[in-house]
Design an enzyme around this catalytic site. Structure first.
Site, PDB file in Angstrom:
ATOM      1  N   ASP A  53      29.340  67.106  63.678  1.00 19.29           N
ATOM      2  CA  ASP A  53      28.490  68.281  63.556  1.00 19.29           C
ATOM      3  C   ASP A  53      29.086  69.090  62.402  1.00 19.29           C
ATOM      4  OD1 ASP A  53      27.268  70.720  63.704  1.00 19.29           O
ATOM      5  OD2 ASP A  53      27.472  70.922  65.888  1.00 19.29           O
ATOM      6  N   TYR A 142      14.988  78.666  53.590  1.00 23.11           N
ATOM      7  CA  TYR A 142      15.462  77.378  53.065  1.00 23.11           C
ATOM      8  C   TYR A 142      15.822  77.516  51.577  1.00 23.11           C
ATOM      9  CZ  TYR A 142      15.021  72.379  51.754  1.00 23.11           C
ATOM     10  OH  TYR A 142      15.221  71.105  51.279  1.00 23.11           O
ATOM     11  N   LYS A 146      19.348  77.164  49.530  1.00 25.02           N
ATOM     12  CA  LYS A 146      19.509  76.184  48.450  1.00 25.02           C
ATOM     13  C   LYS A 146      20.094  76.839  47.201  1.00 25.02           C
ATOM     14  CE  LYS A 146      18.633  72.585  50.652  1.00 25.02           C
ATOM     15  NZ  LYS A 146      19.726  71.632  50.902  1.00 25.02           N
TER      16      LYS A 146
END
Ligand code: AKB
Length: 316
Positions: A53, A142, A146
């Site tokens: 993980d 998102y 990024k």
């Protein structure tokens, strides 16, 4: 790359990258990892596999140490639509995971590949042929992760000399594992539905262009960039890469050449439509072409032939 750890290896890219790297570097030199151990998965059953993980730095470090890893390909990430559904989780998974990978990479001297995305651009970026260097003010969580990820990777390179590299992927189209929670996913679903039901209701409107790429080219881009001469890399994190730009009606027309009864209609999802509209229509990938020889093989026509053939073989 000699000993490679892949995080998020059960996902759309990871499942195919694992097989690809096993062929190139040897099964014993590729360590795919994920947060589950699904039965019947080729990733898990056809070679090495570890439970990792990426929000747990110790698990990453233990695996790197155990296998003497020199390269980490860090794919574990939440995509754009699921990121909007749960922005806090997207921040934790995407930024927490990357930070841990970079820290472990620093401790053990690993090279690191991190994919960025067309999502790192936003509505104020140049819409067509978006240059390598342009305004980056994305409007999704998102996209925020990024851009922050690109900057963090640059920081680790400049500050600690860590060999960080990455590309800005467009929508990726593949037949092995379905993508989960992206805005470009319609361009994968349409092939499955064309074969199964000869019709598809697109959640993205006609006329909405986005950059796309067939998975074999995406896999080549990762290997090519990681094997590139570092002295030639000016941009490192992250290179624009693309293979084609199209809207839903164009992929539908291409499918129709092979399945004449196929029909597309539209059931637009306002959230994913807004995300798509905030992204570029197409990227300029000249820096990747010049600095490490990027040159994709598939266009919409050749990809469609291959996708339909491979999905038929799978008897989906
Ligand atoms: C998504 O749609 O979220 C991804 C991407 C373009 O990064 N496929």
């Amino acid at each position: 790359m000699k000993k490679v750890l892949i995080t998020g290896a059960l996902g759309q890219i990871g499942s195919e990258l694992t097989a690809h790297l096993r062929k190139i570097y040897g099964t014993d030199n590729v360590v795919p990892s994920g947060r589950r151990t699904p039965q019947g998965s080729k990733v898990v059953e056809e070679g090495l596999y570890e439970l990792v993980d990426t929000e747990n730095a110790q698990q990453i470090a233990d695996t790197v140490k155990k296998y003497n890893i020199d390269t980490i390909i860090h794919l574990a990430s939440m995509l754009s639509a699921t990121g909007e559904a749960n922005p806090a989780k997207a921040w934790n998974v995407n930024m927490g995971g990357l930070y841990n990978v970079l820290e472990v990479g620093r401790e053990f001297g690993c090279a690191i590949f991190t994919p960025s995305s067309i999502a790192a651009f936003g509505p104020t970026s140049q819409k067509v042929k978006t240059p390598q260097e342009d305004i980056q003010r994305p409007t999704t969580m998102y996209g925020v992760t990024k851009v922050a990820g690109e900057l963090l990777c640059d920081y680790y390179y400049k500050r600690f000399g860590l060999d960080t590299r990455g590309v800005r992927f467009p929508g990726l189209i593949s037949y092995e594992t379905l993508p989960g929670g992206g805005t470009t996913d319609y361009a994968v679903h349409i092939y499955y539905e064309a074969l199964k039901h000869k019709k598809y209701a697109s959640f993205i409107k006609a006329g909405t262009y986005m950059d796309m790429m067939y998975m074999p080219d995406a896999l080549d881009s990762i290997v090519q960039l990681m094997e590139a001469d570092p002295s030639k890399l000016i941009h490192r994190n992250a290179f624009n890469v693309t293979a084609m730009s199209f809207a839903p009606e164009h992929v539908a027309a291409e499918i129709k050449k092979h399945i004449p009864e196929f029909e597309i209609d539209y059931d637009v999802d306002p959230i994913r439509q807004a995300i798509a509209e905030s992204w570029p229509d197409s990227l300029d990938d000249n820096a990747a072409r010049l600095e490490w020889g990027w040159n994709p093989k598939y266009d919409l026509a050749s990809m469609t032939v291959d996708m339909l053939a491979k999905l038929k073989e799978k008897q989906i």
